[in-house]
Enzyme design. Structure first.
Site, short mmCIF file in Angstrom:
data_model
loop_
_atom_site.label_atom_id
_atom_site.label_comp_id
_atom_site.label_asym_id
_atom_site.label_seq_id
_atom_site.Cartn_x
_atom_site.Cartn_y
_atom_site.Cartn_z
N THR B 17 59.81 37.56 30.89
CA THR B 17 59.70 36.12 31.13
C THR B 17 60.01 35.29 29.88
OG1 THR B 17 57.33 36.23 30.70
CG2 THR B 17 58.01 36.40 32.99
N GLN B 20 64.90 35.16 25.84
CA GLN B 20 65.97 36.17 25.76
C GLN B 20 65.96 37.06 26.99
OE1 GLN B 20 68.40 36.84 23.23
NE2 GLN B 20 67.84 34.73 22.76
N THR B 97 65.79 44.43 20.31
CA THR B 97 65.11 43.74 19.21
C THR B 97 65.65 44.09 17.83
OG1 THR B 97 63.13 43.86 20.58
CG2 THR B 97 62.82 43.24 18.25
N GLU B 209 79.91 52.08 10.30
CA GLU B 209 79.85 51.16 9.17
C GLU B 209 79.15 51.84 8.01
OE1 GLU B 209 77.92 48.03 11.40
OE2 GLU B 209 75.96 48.49 10.54
N HIS B 247 73.14 44.10 8.81
CA HIS B 247 72.34 45.14 9.47
C HIS B 247 71.43 45.81 8.44
CE1 HIS B 247 75.50 45.76 12.90
NE2 HIS B 247 74.64 44.79 13.18
#
Lengths: 385, 290
Positions: B17, B20, B97, B209, B247
């Site tokens: 809810t 996102q 997340t 990466e 990151h």
């Protein structure tokens, strides 16, 4: 987040890692008082986040209070250049004045994450005082490792194994093991992302101590440690990076002259790479994120343009969730508000790309609109010349 | 065919809810994904997006038969959400997340060890099998059904590669965003083993990466086990040492995790390594002889 040696030592001391007696000094007067209190025979150490301070002239051993004052005058305020600071160096704003100790042996202790196993690893070496990367490269057998089991921590037997293994005499092994276990506990509880004690010293009298402390804290865990916020030293960070962090923009200043504005960390790195591949030098890494709004785009633009070295801007966006029309509107508004003095090349792809391109074309600005990443990189490199 | 997700996937949303959760659940529903409901503790018994809300994942699984979960829960609580899904026996857990502390993920990794579940992420864009199932935050409209498997640590680089493929008329079997954190549930190696075993995946794109050595580990396995064409790219060739590039896991530290080492390992494994991401689509086309 990186913290200073004296801050790291204070934290480690709370966990029971023995550290030398010492005091932080922001002024020569404070350094003098600290040296006097510690008996005059002290080490005056520049407190900057970069390593290699000794070689750069940022660490002095002195025998008297007068010499300590002279050393403090020399080091405080100097641009200390080390292999980690770059040629411009880092200005020294704080000193650690510490008791000088008779050293028998310099050792190394460190903890780092092993990504593959998802566990932390404790490392110890007899080769203290050297760059551990060098030791790892030339004599990897001299680095001993023990896996720290989650929920258990470094066990006594593991610590003793390491202590004996790096040549600590039997009489000092228990003290060393205790210090190691304390370091592992601190690492876990304060959410470190790196801890290094180099050197960890054995004294002539058999005691052991952390003579240095490099502690990095996991930025993602800062919500658990609000008390650490004050340990951040903004003077150690690039002013543009500090500014960008206020707007949740992921910005890293580099040495080139082509500013990059990109969404997504991977694409942002790849954009720097392709600029270099096209013969240019990126001025920064900037990830505006997947859900950037107009305000963030405007601030990102402002920060990019306040880097005096910037000769051209490359905006590279793959619109997924971030729509190209929103991006284009943000860029046009920012350009109007801030005024633009350098060429801007924009490459957009993805959601609402046609609307985005229309907004750019009708803006009255002479944006370079690129067809693909490679074309964009080539255009911006030409524009910067 | 595809890997991990298809039209039989029954998806539940944790953090259903929230803003996102609501936005991306709606996108997934519009894409045709079977979203069976969601979990927001305290809102059990209500409805959201015409689907039931539950207080716990266990309740949701029991009532809806969900077999996959996507997590849109803030970082301080996300590790707990992963463990809740695993405890409820959800076979596929996708954690979007960003910003979960490493210490929490060390605990999660231990927790998952003896459970028969797969975690994708965290800090990832999710997974998609075109026209069948979209889990996460990827822009569904750029994908096209077909036979190329994609595995990537980066969301936008996945879209970049997929955009090129789709523009060339080359579709995708399943695209897996494994995430940019130091500790992730599904690695390059795991994803490549799955794609290699899928008869409808004819070639694999592997985007990596800087940071860590998961690409090298995958390359070593590819060398001995994969006969399908593999096309690769590594981001961060110009990244300075010691700086985290967006990151949490993208950092060259202590001389390890460099792009050049990964590219060398991939080249040695017979992977076609692209110098820039702009040529990924073209190289796939060439390797497939299209």
């Amino acid at each position: 987040m990186k913290i200073h040696e004296y801050q790291g030592k204070a934290i480690l001391a709370r966990y029971g890692v023995p550290v030398p007696k010492g005091k932080v000094a922001f002024t020569v007067e404070e350094a003098e008082a600290a040296a006097r209190e510690l008996g005059g025979f002290v080490v005056v150490k520049a407190q900057i986040h970069a390593g290699g301070r000794g070689k750069g002239g940022g660490v002095k051993v002195v025998k008297t209070v007068e010499d300590a004052v002279a050393a403090a005058q020399k080091i405080l305020g100097m641009q200390l250049v080390t292999h980690q600071t770059g040629p411009q160096g880092q200005k020294v704003g704080r000193l650690l004045v510490e008791e000088a100790l008779p050293i028998e042996k310099e050792l190394y202790l460190g903890i780092t994450l092993d990504r593959a196993s998802g566990k932390n690893v404790f490392m110890a070496s007899s080769e203290g005082g050297m760059e551990i990367e060098e030791v790892a490269h030339h004599t990897p057998e001299k680095i001993l490792k023990e896996v720290i089991e989650p929920g258990i921590g470094l066990s006594g037997y593991q610590a003793r194994k390491l202590a004996f293994g790096i040549g600590i005499p039997a009489a000092s092994v228990n003290a060393a093991a205790k210090a190691m276990i304390a370091l592992a506990k601190a690492y876990d509880e304060i959410d470190c992302s790196l801890a290094e004690i180099n050197p960890f010293i054995l004294l002539k009298d058999g005691r052991v101590m952390a003579l240095d402390a490099k502690i990095n804290i996991d930025d993602n865990a800062m919500f658990r440690h609000p008390e650490f916020a004050e340990l951040r030293d903004l003077a150690e960070e690039d002013p543009l990076e500090v500014e960008a962090s206020k707007f949740s923009l992921n910005y890293i200043k580099l040495d080139g002259n082509i500013a990059c504005m990109v969404n997504g960390a991977g694409l942002a790195m790849a954009t720097m790479d392709i600029v270099k591949y096209a013969g240019g030098e990126p001025a920064n890494f900037l990830d505006v994120g997947g859900g950037a709004n107009e305000e963030q785009i405007k601030n990102a633009f402002r920060i990019l343009l306040s880097d005096a070295a910037v000769k051209a801007v490359f905006i590279n966006i793959f619109g997924g969730i971030l729509r190209c029309d929103i991006l284009a509107t943000g860029v046009v508004n920012a350009a109007r508000e801030l005024g633009i003095s350098v060429p801007i090349v924009i490459r957009m792809e993805g959601t609402n790309v046609a609307e985005g391109k229309k907004i750019l074309a009708e803006s009255g600005f002479n944006f370079g609109v690129a067809d693909g990443m490679k074309d964009g990189a080539e255009q911006v490199v030409r524009a910067a010349q | 065919m595809s890997v991990l997700v298809n039209k039989n996937t029954r998806l539940l949303v944790q953090g259903y809810t929230g803003a996102q959760g609501t936005f991306h659940a709606t996108q997934s529903i519009n894409y045709g994904t079977t979203v069976v409901g969601g979990v927001t503790p305290g809102k059990g018994g209500t409805k959201h997006l015409d689907r039931p809300v539950f207080n716990t994942v266990a309740d949701c699984v029991k009532e809806t038969g969900a077999n996959a979960s996507v997590i849109f829960v803030p970082p301080p609580f996300a590790a707990d959400s992963i463990m809740e899904a695993a405890d409820a026996g959800v076979a596929l857990i996708v954690c979007i997340t960003e910003g979960i502390p490493v210490r929490d993920m060390i605990a999660v990794k231990q927790f998952l060890k003896d459970k028969n579940v797969r975690l994708i992420g965290p800090n990832c864009p999710g997974i998609i099998t075109p026209n069948e199932c979209r889990i996460g935050i990827m822009p569904g409209h750029i994908f096209k059904p077909g036979n190329i498997g994609v595995v990537s640590r980066s969301g936008t680089l996945t879209y970049e590669a997929v955009g090129q493929l789709s523009a060339l008329g080359i579709g995708q079997s399943t695209c897996i965003g494994i995430g940019g954190d130091p500790i992730i549930g599904t690695t390059h190696l795991d994803a490549i083993q799955l794609l290699n075993a899928d008869p409808d995946t004819h070639a694999i794109i592997m985007v990596g990466e800087i940071g860590g050595n998961n690409e090298e580990i995958a390359a070593a396995w590819i060398k001995d086990n994969v006969t399908k064409p593999v096309i690769g790219f590594i981001a961060g060739q110009t990244a300075p040492e010691g700086r985290r590039m967006g990151h949490a896991g993208a950092i060259v530290a202590g001389g390890s995790g460099k792009a050049e080492d990964k590219m060398a390992a991939m080249t040695a494994a017979g992977i076609t390594v692209c110098a820039t991401p702009a040529e990924i689509g073209q190289k796939v086309k060439e390797r497939l002889g299209l």
